[in-house]
Design a protein around this motif. Structure first.
Motif, short mmCIF file in Angstrom:
data_model
loop_
_atom_site.label_atom_id
_atom_site.label_comp_id
_atom_site.label_asym_id
_atom_site.label_seq_id
_atom_site.Cartn_x
_atom_site.Cartn_y
_atom_site.Cartn_z
N ASP A 23 27.96 24.41 -11.00
CA ASP A 23 27.16 24.71 -12.31
C ASP A 23 28.22 24.81 -13.66
O ASP A 23 29.09 25.30 -13.26
CB ASP A 23 26.18 25.69 -12.17
N TYR A 24 27.68 24.23 -14.65
CA TYR A 24 28.43 24.58 -16.05
C TYR A 24 27.64 25.77 -16.32
O TYR A 24 26.35 25.94 -16.35
CB TYR A 24 28.23 23.62 -16.93
N LEU A 25 28.28 27.03 -16.68
CA LEU A 25 27.56 28.07 -17.30
C LEU A 25 27.94 28.42 -18.59
O LEU A 25 28.60 28.26 -19.06
CB LEU A 25 28.49 29.11 -16.44
N VAL A 26 26.95 29.31 -19.18
CA VAL A 26 26.94 29.51 -20.62
C VAL A 26 26.70 30.92 -20.64
O VAL A 26 25.30 31.17 -20.24
CB VAL A 26 25.70 28.72 -21.36
N PRO A 27 27.47 31.73 -20.97
CA PRO A 27 27.12 33.22 -21.26
C PRO A 27 26.08 33.40 -22.05
O PRO A 27 25.86 32.79 -23.25
CB PRO A 27 28.58 33.74 -21.94
N ALA A 28 25.29 34.55 -21.58
CA ALA A 28 24.08 34.71 -22.35
C ALA A 28 24.49 36.29 -23.19
O ALA A 28 24.69 37.22 -22.58
CB ALA A 28 22.94 35.20 -21.45
N ARG A 29 24.71 36.04 -24.52
CA ARG A 29 25.06 36.91 -25.35
C ARG A 29 24.18 38.35 -25.13
O ARG A 29 24.68 39.36 -25.24
CB ARG A 29 24.99 36.61 -26.80
N LEU A 30 22.75 38.17 -25.21
CA LEU A 30 22.05 39.31 -25.34
C LEU A 30 22.02 39.73 -23.82
O LEU A 30 21.14 40.78 -23.50
CB LEU A 30 20.69 39.05 -25.63
N PHE A 31 22.60 39.39 -22.69
CA PHE A 31 22.31 39.73 -21.25
C PHE A 31 23.80 39.87 -20.73
O PHE A 31 24.34 38.94 -20.09
CB PHE A 31 21.58 38.80 -20.51
N PRO A 32 24.44 40.86 -21.24
CA PRO A 32 25.99 40.92 -20.64
C PRO A 32 26.03 40.65 -19.20
O PRO A 32 25.28 41.30 -18.44
CB PRO A 32 26.50 42.25 -20.96
N GLY A 33 27.12 39.83 -18.68
CA GLY A 33 27.27 39.36 -17.31
C GLY A 33 26.25 38.50 -16.71
O GLY A 33 26.41 38.12 -15.72
N SER A 34 25.32 37.99 -17.65
CA SER A 34 24.43 36.80 -17.40
C SER A 34 24.65 35.55 -17.77
O SER A 34 25.39 35.70 -18.80
CB SER A 34 22.95 37.38 -17.35
N PHE A 35 24.36 34.70 -17.01
CA PHE A 35 24.80 33.13 -17.62
C PHE A 35 23.68 32.32 -17.49
O PHE A 35 22.74 32.52 -16.58
CB PHE A 35 25.80 32.56 -16.66
N TYR A 36 23.36 31.46 -18.42
CA TYR A 36 22.62 30.35 -18.29
C TYR A 36 23.40 29.19 -17.44
O TYR A 36 24.58 29.29 -17.51
CB TYR A 36 22.13 29.55 -19.37
N ALA A 37 22.57 28.12 -16.79
CA ALA A 37 23.45 27.12 -16.18
C ALA A 37 22.85 25.93 -16.89
O ALA A 37 21.78 25.74 -17.25
CB ALA A 37 23.20 27.17 -14.71
N LEU A 38 23.66 25.03 -17.26
CA LEU A 38 23.37 23.79 -17.86
C LEU A 38 22.81 23.09 -16.36
O LEU A 38 23.29 22.92 -15.46
CB LEU A 38 24.49 22.88 -18.22
N PRO A 39 21.61 22.19 -16.44
CA PRO A 39 21.06 21.49 -15.34
C PRO A 39 21.59 20.33 -14.91
O PRO A 39 22.58 19.70 -15.50
CB PRO A 39 19.75 20.99 -15.91
N GLN A 40 22.00 20.36 -13.68
CA GLN A 40 22.35 19.39 -12.81
C GLN A 40 21.49 18.24 -12.82
O GLN A 40 21.97 16.88 -12.60
CB GLN A 40 22.78 19.67 -11.37
N SER A 41 20.34 18.28 -12.96
CA SER A 41 19.17 17.35 -13.13
C SER A 41 17.93 18.41 -13.61
O SER A 41 18.18 19.26 -13.22
CB SER A 41 18.91 16.45 -11.96
N PRO A 42 17.00 17.68 -14.44
CA PRO A 42 15.73 18.35 -14.58
C PRO A 42 14.76 18.57 -13.22
O PRO A 42 13.41 18.73 -13.61
CB PRO A 42 15.07 17.58 -15.41
N GLN A 43 15.24 18.52 -12.13
CA GLN A 43 14.45 18.39 -10.74
C GLN A 43 13.46 19.54 -10.94
O GLN A 43 12.31 19.07 -10.59
CB GLN A 43 15.56 18.72 -9.53
N ILE A 44 13.79 20.81 -10.99
CA ILE A 44 12.79 21.63 -10.59
C ILE A 44 11.62 21.72 -11.95
O ILE A 44 10.50 21.86 -11.57
CB ILE A 44 13.30 23.17 -10.71
#
Length: 582
Positions: free
Chosen positions: A179-200
Motif C-alpha cells: 500500500d501507499y500510506l498517508v500519515p494521519a495528522r490527527l491520529f499519531p502513528g496511524s495511516f490512511y492507505a491509497l486504494p489498490q482498487s475501489p473493490q470494497i
RNA sequence: GGUCCGGUAGUUCAACUGGUUAGAGCACCUGCCUGUCACGCAGGAAGUUGCGAGUUCGAGUCUCGUCCGGACCGCCA
C-alpha cells in the motif's frame, strides 16, 4: 487579435476568408524575400506566408524575428496554394498574412518534434513533458484517451450505470500489493492507505442498492514499475447486482465494441472466445494468451515417461514448441534463446531440427522412432522447423516455453499491432500456494465466489477449487480482471479461514464489510478494465507511459517535478513522524 | 533485491586492437537567398566523454566503486 479558426480546419472552400490564427511556430522557412511559417496548435498545422510585396517592412521584420515554438497570432486571408502539400490536412491552402503579433517568445527547445514524435530520450522527454506533449503523437494519444473515457461514460450511462466516486484515503487491507500510506495528522502513528482498487467500496455500494456502478478510478500500488505498470493507474471500475458472469461478459464485450467503434472506427467482433485457465496454461504457457498467432505448446509428457533421455524421463512435464522456418538457426543464435530460457528459470534448452521430415542435431539421438512420429504428428508444421523442448516442473516449462512463444511471435512478425484479438480467460483456481509463507493465498481476491461444486473442497483440497473469476485479454495483455463476488457470509468466512486469517484479523480488517453484508447483500459481480493498458494496445505503443500525460519514470520518480522529495522538519513534526537516516 | 544494456556538443549518434587537435546529422548564431513546405547555399560557435578512484608513457576506450535511465527476473490479490 482573437483567433477565428484553429490550425487544422481551413480548406479550399474557405478561400478568400479573412481569418485570425494563433499557435506555435512549428517551423519557419525564411527565403530572404518570402517568409513561411508552419503554425501549429493541437488541431493541426497551417502554413502562413509573409510576402514583402504585400505587407510593410515593419511586419516582415517582426515576423523574421520569430523562431521555433514562439507563440504568435496572425491576421490574413485564406489563399489556395500553387502546389498543395499532401503531408498536411490543410495542405491545399495557406494564410497570406497581413499582420502578426508575437504573444510570447520561446528559448530554444531541448529537442525537436517535427516528425510527429520527440527525437529525445525518454528521460529528457519526461523532464520537459509539457513540450513532449506538443508532439503530434502524444497529442493524438491524449485525444484518444479522452474519446475512450467518453465512450465508456456514454455506454455505461446508457445501460443505467451510475458513476460514483469512492475515497482515495482509505483503510490498508492485507495481501495484494504494497500500500501507499498517508500519515494521519490527527491520529499519531496511524495511516490512511491509497486504494489498490475501489473493490470494497463498490461492493458496499451494491449493499446500498446502487445496483449498477462504475467509476473511472485512480488506483495505487507500491510495486516496482514496468513498461505496462505505473504506481498510479486508471481502471474502468464496474460492479452490478443481480447478475451473473454472463452479464459481465456481454456488458464488457459491448463496452469494448463501443470504445473501438467510437474512438477508432474499428468494429471488434463479439462475443470473445472463452478459454479456461487450465487450457490457456496448457496450450500457451501463460494466463494471458496472445491469440494473434498459433505456435501452441505441445505436451509429450506421456511418451517421455519411458524415454532413455534422463532429462525427459525424470521431468514432471515435457512440452515442445515447433517454430516453422527457424531450422537454420546457428548454434550461436540458439545459444541466445537458451540464455533467455535460463533467465526464465530453465536449466537448459533442448532442441532438435526438423529438416525434410527428418530430425537432425540437438537431442536427435535421444529420440526413438516412436517419439519422432508423435512429435511430427503434434507439431502440425508444413515443412522445416526448429523444435524447442521444456522439461522441468510444469510451472517452469510453461514459463519458459510461454516466454519463447511470445518472443517468436514477435520475431516472426506475427504480432500485427493493428490486429486486435480479445479473449476471456475463465475458471481460475481460487487459491494458490504461497511456498515462502507456507499458506494458501487468494489468486484473484478473497471476495471471489468459488464454483458451487467446489465449495466443500475449500477446507481439505484448496488446490482444486475453481472460482467464478475471469480475465479479459487483448493481444497477450491482461486488460481486465473480475469475478462474481461472495454475498453469503458463511462462504466468506470459509474463505477467510482457509487463508489462515484469525478471527481478530478478520474483525480488524473486514469487520465493517462483514457487518454490512448482514443487512441484505445482493448477489453481485464486477470487472475492472485497465484504461492505460487498453490505450497502450489501441495505440500500439511500447509502454503505458506513452498514453499517460505525466507518468513516473521507471524508478518511480518524476523527472519533471523531482518528486518524491524530502519535506521540512516542521511538516514531519506535525505528522509525528521521525525519519530513519540511512 | 538480482541479471543485462546504455550514459560522448543543446540533441540523436559515431570514434577499429588503448595512440595526432573527440567527429557527423539536426538544433543554435552570422551572411546570402521571392514559392518553400524536413527549403537551399556559405561560414561560425558549441565538449569536465555522468561522477570518483585505479592500471598505463598515454584512457571516451581497460578495472573497481558510485549515480542516472531502460529491458527482463523477483514483486505486482
Amino acid at each position: 487579435m482573437k483567433r477565428t479558426h484553429n490550425c487544422g480546419e481551413l480548406r479550399k472552400n474557405d478561400e478568400n476568408k479573412n481569418v485570425t490564427l494563433s499557435g506555435w511556430v512549428h517551423k519557419y522557412r525564411n527565403l530572404g524575400g518570402l517568409l513561411f511559417f508552419d503554425l501549429r496548435d493541437r488541431y493541426g498545422i497551417t502554413q502562413v506566408i509573409f510576402d514583402p510585396a504585400k505587407v510593410s517592412q515593419d511586419i516582415i521584420e517582426l515576423a523574421s524575428k520569430c523562431r521555433n515554438e514562439f507563440v504568435v497570432s496572425i491576421d490574413g486571408v485564406v489563399k489556395v496554394k500553387p502546389d498543395a502539400n499532401r503531408n498536411l490536412a490543410t495542405g491545399e491552402i495557406e494564410i497570406d498574412a497581413n499582420n502578426i503579433k508575437i504573444e510570447n517568445e520561446s528559448i530554444t527547445p531541448p529537442f525537436n518534434f517535427l516528425k510527429g514524435r520527440s527525437d529525445a530520450k525518454e528521460e529528457l522527454r519526461l523532464e520537459y513533458r509539457y513540450l513532449d506533449l506538443r508532439s503530434e503523437v502524444m497529442t493524438r494519444n491524449l485525444i484518444l484517451r479522452h474519446k475512450v473515457t467518453m465512450a465508456t461514460r456514454n455506454f455505461l450511462s446508457e445501460k443505467g450505470f451510475l458513476e460514483i466516486e469512492t475515497p482515495t484515503f482509505t483503510k490498508s487491507t492485507p495481501e495484494g500489493a504494497r500500500d501507499y500510506l498517508v500519515p494521519a495528522r490527527l491520529f499519531p502513528g496511524s495511516f490512511y492507505a491509497l486504494p489498490q482498487s475501489p473493490q470494497i467500496f463498490k461492493q458496499l455500494l451494491m449493499v446500498s442498492g446502487m445496483d449498477k456502478y462504475f467509476q473511472i478510478a485512480r488506483c495505487y500500488r507500491d510495486e516496482d514499475a514496468r513498461g505496462d505498470r505505473q504506481p498510479e493507474f486508471t481502471q474502468i471500475d464496474i460492479e452490478a447486482s443481480f447478475v451473473d458472469e454472463n452479464y459481465i461478459f456481454s456488458l464488457t464485450e459491448g463496452l469494448m465494441h463501443q470504445i473501438f467503434s467510437e474512438s477508432m472506427g474499428i468494429e471488434i467482433p463479439v462475443p470473445f472466445e472463452r478459454i479456461p485457465y487450465s487450457v490457456s496454461m496448457e496450450e500457451y504457457g501463460v494466463d494471458k494468451p496472445d491469440l494473434r498467432f498459433g505456435l501452441k505448446l505441445k505436451n509429450i509428457t506421456d511418451i517421455t515417461r519411458n524415454s532413455e533421455f534422463g532429462v525427459f524421463k525424470n521431468a514432471e512435464c515435457v512440452k515442445f514448441i515447433a517454430v516453422e522456418g527457424k531450422e537454420d538457426l546457428s548454434r550461436k543464435q540458439i545459444g541466445k534463446y537458451e540464455d533467455y530460457a535460463k533467465h526464465l528459470g530453465a536449466k537448459g534448452l533442448a532442441f532438435v531440427k526438423l529438416v525434410d521430415g527428418k530430425f537432425e542435431a540437438g537431442i536427435e539421438k535421444f529420440l526413438t522412432d516412436d517419439d519422432k512420429r508423435t512429435i511430427i504428428e503434434l507439431a502440425e508444421v508444413n515443412g522445416n522447423a526448429m523444435i524447442f523442448f521444456g522439461a522441468d516442473r510444469t510451472s517452469t516449462v510453461n514459463k519458459v516455453l510461454g516466454g519463447l512463444r511470445n518472443r517468436f511471435g514477435n520475431e516472426l512478425g506475427l504480432t500485427d499491432p493493428k490486429d486486435f484479438k480479445f479473449c476471456w480467460v475463465t475458471d481460475f483456481p481460487m487459491f494458490e500456494y504461497n511456498e515462502e509463507a507456507d499458506r494458501w493465498d487468494a489468486m484473484h481476491h478473497m471476495f471471489t465466489m468459488p464454483k458451487e461444486e467446489d465449495i466443500d473442497k475449500i477446507e481439505n483440497d484448496p488446490g482444486n477449487v475453481l472460482s467464478k473469476s475471469y480475465d479479459l485479454v487483448l493481444n497477450g495483455v491482461e486488460l481486465a480482471s473480475g469475478s462474481v463476488r461472495i454475498h453469503d457470509r458463511d462462504i466468506q468466512e470459509k474463505i477467510f479461514k482457509r487463508l489462515d486469517l484469525t478471527n481478530e484479523e478478520i474483525e480488524d480488517k473486514f469487520g465493517f464489510m462483514l457487518k454490512a453484508f448482514k443487512y441484505g447483500a445482493p448477489p453481485h459481480a464486477g470487472i475492472a478494465p485497465g484504461l492505460d493498458r487498453l490505450l497502450q494496445v489501441m495505440t500500439g505503443e511500447e509502454t503505458i507511459r506513452e498514453v499517460i500525460a505525466f507518468p513516473k519514470a521507471k524508478s518511480l520518480n518524476c523527472p519533471l517535478t523531482k518528486a518524491p522529495s524530502e519535506v521540512s522538519q516542521d511538516q514531519l513534526d506535525e505528522l509525528n513522524i521521525s525519519v530513519k537516516k540511512k
